[in-house]
Design a protein around this motif. Structure first.
Motif, PDB file in Angstrom:
ATOM      1  N   GLN A  54      87.892 -35.019  -9.381  1.00 31.06           N
ATOM      2  CA  GLN A  54      87.951 -34.091 -10.603  1.00 31.06           C
ATOM      3  C   GLN A  54      89.253 -33.103 -11.138  1.00 31.06           C
ATOM      4  O   GLN A  54      90.164 -33.083 -11.632  1.00 31.06           O
ATOM      5  CB  GLN A  54      87.051 -33.152 -11.604  1.00 31.06           C
ATOM      6  CG  GLN A  54      86.574 -32.414 -12.136  1.00 31.06           C
ATOM      7  CD  GLN A  54      85.076 -31.667 -12.350  1.00 31.06           C
ATOM      8  OE1 GLN A  54      84.515 -30.782 -11.471  1.00 31.06           O
ATOM      9  NE2 GLN A  54      84.981 -31.585 -13.269  1.00 31.06           N
ATOM     10  N   GLY A  55      89.071 -32.176  -9.219  1.00 31.76           N
ATOM     11  CA  GLY A  55      90.647 -31.606  -9.320  1.00 31.76           C
ATOM     12  C   GLY A  55      92.098 -32.231  -9.673  1.00 31.76           C
ATOM     13  O   GLY A  55      92.585 -31.726  -9.507  1.00 31.76           O
ATOM     14  N   GLN A  56      91.755 -33.600  -8.986  1.00 24.62           N
ATOM     15  CA  GLN A  56      92.945 -34.840  -8.948  1.00 24.62           C
ATOM     16  C   GLN A  56      93.032 -35.560 -10.198  1.00 24.62           C
ATOM     17  O   GLN A  56      94.193 -36.162 -10.611  1.00 24.62           O
ATOM     18  CB  GLN A  56      93.057 -35.878  -8.082  1.00 24.62           C
ATOM     19  CG  GLN A  56      92.862 -34.597  -6.240  1.00 24.62           C
ATOM     20  CD  GLN A  56      93.997 -35.154  -6.308  1.00 24.62           C
ATOM     21  OE1 GLN A  56      94.855 -35.148  -5.845  1.00 24.62           O
ATOM     22  NE2 GLN A  56      94.088 -33.553  -5.571  1.00 24.62           N
ATOM     23  N   GLY A  57      92.501 -34.651 -10.753  1.00 31.06           N
ATOM     24  CA  GLY A  57      92.712 -35.705 -12.789  1.00 31.06           C
ATOM     25  C   GLY A  57      92.608 -36.853 -12.854  1.00 31.06           C
ATOM     26  O   GLY A  57      92.334 -37.255 -14.200  1.00 31.06           O
ATOM     27  N   TYR A  58      91.082 -36.997 -11.936  1.00 32.52           N
ATOM     28  CA  TYR A  58      90.814 -39.021 -11.870  1.00 32.52           C
ATOM     29  C   TYR A  58      89.486 -39.087 -13.511  1.00 32.52           C
ATOM     30  O   TYR A  58      88.791 -37.612 -12.999  1.00 32.52           O
ATOM     31  CB  TYR A  58      90.456 -39.371 -10.837  1.00 32.52           C
ATOM     32  CG  TYR A  58      91.535 -40.327 -10.113  1.00 32.52           C
ATOM     33  CD1 TYR A  58      91.650 -41.118 -10.380  1.00 32.52           C
ATOM     34  CD2 TYR A  58      92.124 -38.940  -9.268  1.00 32.52           C
ATOM     35  CE1 TYR A  58      92.916 -41.688  -9.016  1.00 32.52           C
ATOM     36  CE2 TYR A  58      93.306 -39.849  -8.146  1.00 32.52           C
ATOM     37  CZ  TYR A  58      93.103 -41.183  -8.005  1.00 32.52           C
ATOM     38  OH  TYR A  58      94.430 -41.135  -7.806  1.00 32.52           O
TER      39      TYR A  58
END
Length: 325
Positions: A54-58
């Motif tokens: 989630q933090g990586q934008g996936y």
């Protein structure tokens, strides 16, 4: 079907862990874990992966309709000699993601079998195997949420890369690299089959992802998957070749990046992790070694090799015996 099935909702509410309480699928207790504490570790590991991606934008994977939690099943997978498997449930198309599918994950019940604990580079604890498996399989679920028709070699290269990104203390994915580096004349997008661990197909290719991430930032890998989401299967049934997708995101620069990668492998230097510079699992195998110069058609072996696109080969020259000018 699990025998006397029980379930546990993860603390974040994103996962429902299904486990057996009788029969061969029941997790083995021990090594500091009771049945309940082990199942909790499973839930926590997947929540950790969820938060990371989630933090990586996936785009996070699709569960069953209605917003229900994502299903994780603990099964006895040691007999199949696999850590886990992600399988689709049904189509879940949405705007920009016409080929998105829901999925669920099965992982080994406890990772206590020696095929896990004694894997190369180990020993590994059951918790370590659980953690890298959660990182790996959850990314497969993410991949299905982008496009069901992904190219399997790149799906494995991405999920395997993320094992050590999410859990850098357990670099088990280095076990797959020698298969590729000792067969470097095989193409980058070699299909994944029963010989994948010996050829490095898919799994061993993860380190090229790391090279691209270092050259273009880690977001580049996510951009490959985002680009794939907008494409359709060539015939409505076949996987979408990933090489053209990667090249398009790199604005036609894949050939240059691959050449740079091959040079780095040859030099065995400049890797982001200092330990990699001397890590024996990174060693390549040259197709020929020479102790004299020049090398030409009369040399033994002759310096010739047939290469497919996006493959590489190295020759070794031994300065201790080198002669000539």
């Amino acid at each position: 079907v699990l025998s006397d099935e029980q379930s546990l909702l993860s603390s974040g509410g994103h996962f429902l862990i299904h486990y057996a309480t009788t029969g061969t699928d029941t997790p083995t207790t021990g090594a500091g874990f009771t049945l309940s504490t082990w199942v909790q570790q499973v839930a926590d590991s997947f929540e950790f992966a969820y938060t990371f991606y989630q933090g990586q934008g996936y785009r996070l994977p699709q569960s069953l309709p209605g917003g229900s939690p994502f299903n994780i099943y603990l099964r006895n997978l040691a007999t199949l000699k696999i850590y886990g498997i992600t399988q689709t449930d049904q189509p879940a198309p949405s705007s920009g993601f016409a080929n998105s599918f829901t999925s669920h994950i099965e992982i080994d019940k406890d990772f206590t079998n020696q095929i896990y604990t004694n894997a190369g580079g180990g020993p590994y604890t059951p918790l370590q195997s659980l953690q890298i498996t959660s990182a790996h399989e959850f990314h497969h679920a993410i991949q299905y949420s982008y496009n069901f028709f992904f190219d399997v070699w790149y799906a494995e290269a991405t999920a395997t890369w993320f094992e050590a990104v999410v859990y850098p203390a357990t670099p088990q994915n280095y076990n797959y690299i020698p298969g590729w580096f000792s067969n470097s004349t095989k193409r980058l997008d070699l299909p994944v089959d029963s010989s994948a661990t010996s050829t490095g197909a898919g799994y061993g290719r993860w380190i090229f992802n790391r090279y691209l991430a270092e050259q273009h930032t880690p977001a580049i890998v996510r951009q490959f998957w985002e680009a794939l989401a907008t494409r359709n299967s060539p015939d409505g049934n076949s996987d979408i070749p990933m090489i053209p997708v990667i090249d398009s995101v790199l604005n036609g620069g894949l050939a240059n990046d691959f050449l740079g990668f091959a040079k780095r492998v040859y030099r065995q230097q400049d890797w982001a992790l200092e330990s990699d510079k001397t890590n024996s699992r990174l060693n390549y195998i040259p197709i020929s070694s020479y102790g004299s110069y020049p090398v030409n058609a009369s040399s033994s072996r002759q310096p010739s090799v047939s290469l497919e696109r996006y493959s590489f080969a190295h020759y070794r020259f031994d300065p201790a015996t080198l002669s000539g000018s």
